[in-house]
Design an enzyme around this catalytic site. Structure first.
Site, PDB file in Angstrom:
ATOM      1  N   GLU A 421      98.719  53.912  83.286  1.00  0.00           N
ATOM      2  CA  GLU A 421      99.901  54.323  82.334  1.00  0.00           C
ATOM      3  C   GLU A 421     100.821  55.509  83.034  1.00  0.00           C
ATOM      4  O   GLU A 421     100.582  56.724  82.736  1.00  0.00           O
ATOM      5  CB  GLU A 421      98.986  55.002  81.386  1.00  0.00           C
ATOM      6  CG  GLU A 421      98.159  54.155  80.643  1.00  0.00           C
ATOM      7  CD  GLU A 421      97.239  54.646  79.545  1.00  0.00           C
ATOM      8  OE1 GLU A 421      97.134  55.955  79.375  1.00  0.00           O
ATOM      9  OE2 GLU A 421      96.456  53.967  78.608  1.00  0.00           O
ATOM     10  N   GLU A 489      93.501  47.131  79.911  1.00  0.00           N
ATOM     11  CA  GLU A 489      92.537  48.009  79.090  1.00  0.00           C
ATOM     12  C   GLU A 489      92.886  47.971  77.484  1.00  0.00           C
ATOM     13  O   GLU A 489      93.539  48.461  76.933  1.00  0.00           O
ATOM     14  CB  GLU A 489      93.067  49.561  79.274  1.00  0.00           C
ATOM     15  CG  GLU A 489      92.289  50.765  78.949  1.00  0.00           C
ATOM     16  CD  GLU A 489      92.813  52.107  79.373  1.00  0.00           C
ATOM     17  OE1 GLU A 489      92.913  52.336  80.560  1.00  0.00           O
ATOM     18  OE2 GLU A 489      92.987  52.896  78.316  1.00  0.00           O
TER      19      GLU A 489
END
Length: 809
Positions: A421, A489
């Site tokens: 991220e 994820e």
């Protein structure tokens, strides 16, 4: 790990060459008998007059987990203390074997900003709290007592988005070599031209020398299989010049045993350096032979077999333990995941301990290996202010090659990740390009990905929350049909062991997530079994163990996306285990995203994933069948199984047999509650394959202790997990029992901690007392160096006590 130790003994027994080489390189573990001080002392590296009065500890050691939960400590560290400066010191007595040798110290990990001195001489500073580091002690050693000093600085907080702890939380070793020796991580092994008949093993070896002049050597390479049998050998003459030699060689292995999660066959290459007719160094490298193929539109193939990555993300901490995980703890966790059907792990979001990769190699897990969370700090990166990103630009071009060298020989590592991220990465594409190039230059055999990134230089798109809404995955494939994708994820679902709600919710913590009209139309629908909540009055910070409390997509809907799209090669669930830190609010030590709780107790989702991922016959029924006050109320009874049908029984009477469908992935009955026994029986092709039942429990009557082993070695390393269950008079588990438990332990032991899995329980860990949460609690003990017997007794007011004995040999 015992398998590896046995292999080492076997190699030494079988090889005369090894027997001569054992005097060349000596690896000495120095985990025991460090001195620890939990505060900063000016000039401490020069003052060795007082440290013998400090507290004595063994490493791995995490100081934070010993502290008290307090709201002022901050949500990132799970409200445990994490800041400050700590010191470690250790005495090293001169060893005559060091004469004329090189002596290195290797730290596998210390959190964080470490500075190391020997006898007052500064060896170096290293900011990274997750990657190992090494120093040459040779110039500063003296004949007599040497004092090693380590200062760790975690005073600026938060330094991580999750629980980091503070301390020398991994192993420390002394490595003694000849001045002419193989470099740290100095071997690179690649298998090429792989078939069932043979494999070509390409070997690259880096040898160092303190001399600039030419040094003639002979490099001998011996390959052994996991049983210690020699399967290949070569030798090559070389000249070290300008302090270094990089040698290239090949060995053919006939009839190779290919590595996979189902057949985790490892090979071991012994590298020997011979100088002037004498073996002066030996170095062992674990590797595997397997064929990785990532084929656009067709997916991932391992050894020609189409394979889905059935994976989890992990953090390295555990409830009562913190970050100082002994090998037994890692092994227990991995075996637990293996039994669930998990075959892959993503190291979110940092390098793990070397023993983790050794276990993944030998137990059979594929790994996405990730070196860091974000990159450097920029506006909008949304990382914490004092993590490694502050030092990233100064250190990443050293750390990344070290990371790749450390792990590139592991057969378990099947993909590299550039980060997690990394918000705003598209503004720094030069950096993504440089990282990707380093990965491919140093290891052309594995692809790269990046979590929450679908384009540009990475090889495989990574989906986190950006893949959890309707159309996310299919729209990506339409735009980039020749690019594979992986759920790095995904999904994010919450559940609390023993808690159920019949109405679905998107609560990320205690309040519903508010979605705008656009987002509300894109999320997958929730499962609600009733129009009115059956299990009311439960703290909203606890989550439902049905598959109906999710952020955007359920377990079952996500697995269908993974299962039905060849280009989507796998998924990594957030997370395999509940972990400390990244709290959503006091007094929550964490959130409930794990499949397994903080104590290592399985939640119902464990069995849901087992039904989707494992081939071992299984069936699981939920919820439990102890619901006082709900008599006559219809309760949704859900069955998970990898069979093709299931039948539900109440007190021996069939309530019907139903088929398992590919779309629903669960079977549901609505059963009016009455005390008794509810039982699920699973079938496949008309035959019974498994059964599971719950009995209504009466009042709490007794404690029941269960140890996961009967014997430990007196080695200061072995660990035993002792589980407490609350039972009724008939021995039935009482799922709502929250009772105080006191432990009494007779014998020599080290207390690792106590835990119950309750994310809201902020009681201390380093005490012999815990309250059960929904009927269960855990005690973890470690052996000392004294043999004998441990007698462990659990007591609770008004309940019958229980005891168990452990033999320490």
């Amino acid at each position: 790990m015992r398998r590896l130790s046995l292999l080492g003994l076997l190699i030494l027994t079988l090889s005369p060459l090894c027997l001569r080489a054992t005097e060349a390189r000596v690896i000495q573990n120095i985990d025991f008998d460090w001195y620890f001080y939990p505060a900063d002392i000016q000039g401490c590296e020069m003052d060795n007059s007082r440290f013998l009065s400090w507290r004595k500890v063994d490493v791995p050691h995490d100081y934070s987990i010993e502290g008290t939960y307090d709201q002022k400590n901050g949500r990132e560290n799970g409200f445990l203390p994490g800041g400050g400066v700590v010191w470690y010191k250790k005495e090293l007595e001169w060893n005559p074997l060091w004469e004329g040798k090189k002596v290195f110290i290797e730290f596998d990990g210390a959190y964080m900003n470490s500075t190391v001195w020997l006898n007052g001489y500064k060896l170096g500073f290293y900011p990274n709290g997750y990657l190992g580091f090494s120093y040459d002690l040779t110039p500063y050693l003296v004949k007599g007592t040497n004092v090693l000093s380590v200062r760790l600085d975690n005073s600026r907080l938060p330094s991580a988005r999750w629980y980091s702890g503070i301390g020398i939380y991994r192993h420390v070793n002394l490595v003694t070599t000849d001045p002419v020796h193989i470099a740290r991580f100095g071997t690179c092994i690649r298998a090429e031209e792989i078939s069932t008949e043979s494999a070509r093993i390409c070997i690259e070896t880096e040898v160092n020398s303190p001399e600039a002049c030419e040094v003639p050597i002979k490099l001998i390479s011996v390959i052994r299989d996991s049983r210690g049998r020699e399967v290949g050998r070569s030798q090559r003459n070389g000249q070290i010049s300008c302090y270094q030699l990089t040698s290239f060689d090949t060995i053919c292995v006939e009839n190779p045993r290919l590595w996979s999660p189902d057949t985790p066959e490892c090979y071991y290459m012994e590298s020997f350096v011979e100088k002037e007719g004498k073996i002066v160094d030996n170095y062992t490298t674990r590797f595997g032979i397997r064929r990785l193929e990532y084929i656009p539109e067709k997916g991932f193939r391992l050894n020609d077999i189409p394979t889905k990555m059935k994976g989890v993300c992990l953090h390295q901490n555990m409830g009562a333990v913190g970050t100082a995980l002994a090998e037994d703890i890692w092994h227990k966790r991995l075996i637990q995941l293996k039994k669930m059907g998990c075959n892959a792990i993503r190291t979110s979001h940092y390098p793990y301990a070397p023993e983790f990769y050794a276990m993944c190699d030998t137990l059979g897990f594929m790994v996405i290996d990730e070196p860091w969370d974000g990159w450097f700090h920029w506006y909008g990166c949304h990382k914490v202010p004092y993590d490694y990103s502050n030092d990233f630009l100064d250190w990443w071009e050293k750390d990344l090659p070290d990371f790749i060298k450390r792990d590139r020989n592991c057969p378990s590592v099947v993909m590299w990740s550039l980060g997690n991220e990394v918000w705003g990465y598209d503004r720094h594409m030069y950096l993504q390009y440089k990282m990707n190039k380093i990965f491919h230059d140093m290891d052309p055999t594995r692809p790269t990905t990046q979590a929450y990134c679908t384009d540009l230089y990475i090889d495989i798109a990574g989906f986190n929350a950006n893949g959890e809404c309707k159309g996310d995955i299919s729209d990506f494939h339409k735009k980039q049909p020749l690019k594979l994708a992986v759920g790095t994820e995904i999904p994010h679902t919450r559940q609390t062991r023993g808690v159920y709600r019949t109405i679905g919710t998107r609560k990320p913590w205690d309040k519903d997530e508010v979605l705008n009209e656009h987002d509300a139309a894109r999320v997958f629908p929730l499962t609600s079994f009733t129009t009115e909540e059956v299990f009311d009055g439960i703290d909203t910070r606890y989550a439902s163990s049905y598959d109906n409390q999710t952020r955007r997509i359920s377990v079952r809907e996500q697995w269908k996306q993974t299962r039905d799209n060849d280009f989507f090669i796998g998924q990594f669930v957030w997370t395999g285990f509940d972990y400390l830190g990244e709290s959503w609010g006091w007094p929550g030590r964490t959130n409930n995203y794990g499949i397994i709780d903080l104590a290592g107790f399985e939640k119902d989702h464990y069995y849901l994933y087992q039904s989707l991922w494992s081939d071992e016959p299984m069936v699981h029924v939920l919820p439990h069948w102890t619901h006082p006050g709900k008599e006559g109320v219809e309760i949704p009874v859900v069955v998970y199984t990898n069979g093709d049908a299931a039948e539900l029984f109440y007190n021996g009477k069939s309530l019907g047999r139903k088929d398992m469908h590919r779309d629903s992935l669960q079977i549901v009955w609505n059963v009016p509650y009455r005390p008794g026994t509810i039982k699920a029986v699973a079938y496949k092709d008309g035959r019974v394959i498994a059964s599971c039942s719950h009995k209504t429990a009466g009042k709490a009557y007794s404690l029941k202790l269960t140890a996961d082993r009967k014997t430990m070695k007196s080695n200061r390393k072995d660990v035993v997990f002792v589980t407490v269950d609350v039972t009724d008079k008939k021995g039935n588990f009482v799922p709502y029992a929250n009772v105080d438990v006191d432990f009494e332990v007779k014998g020599d032991y080290k207390l690792i901690g106590v835990e119950n899995g309750d994310v809201l329980d902020i009681a201390p860990h380093k005490v012999l007392h815990r309250k059960t949460f929904n009927g269960k609690a855990l005690l973890i003990l470690q052996a000392t160096d004294n043999a004998g017997r441990l007698r462990i007794q659990a007591k609770s007011p008004g309940l019958k006590s229980s005891s168990v004995e452990i033999n320490v040999i």
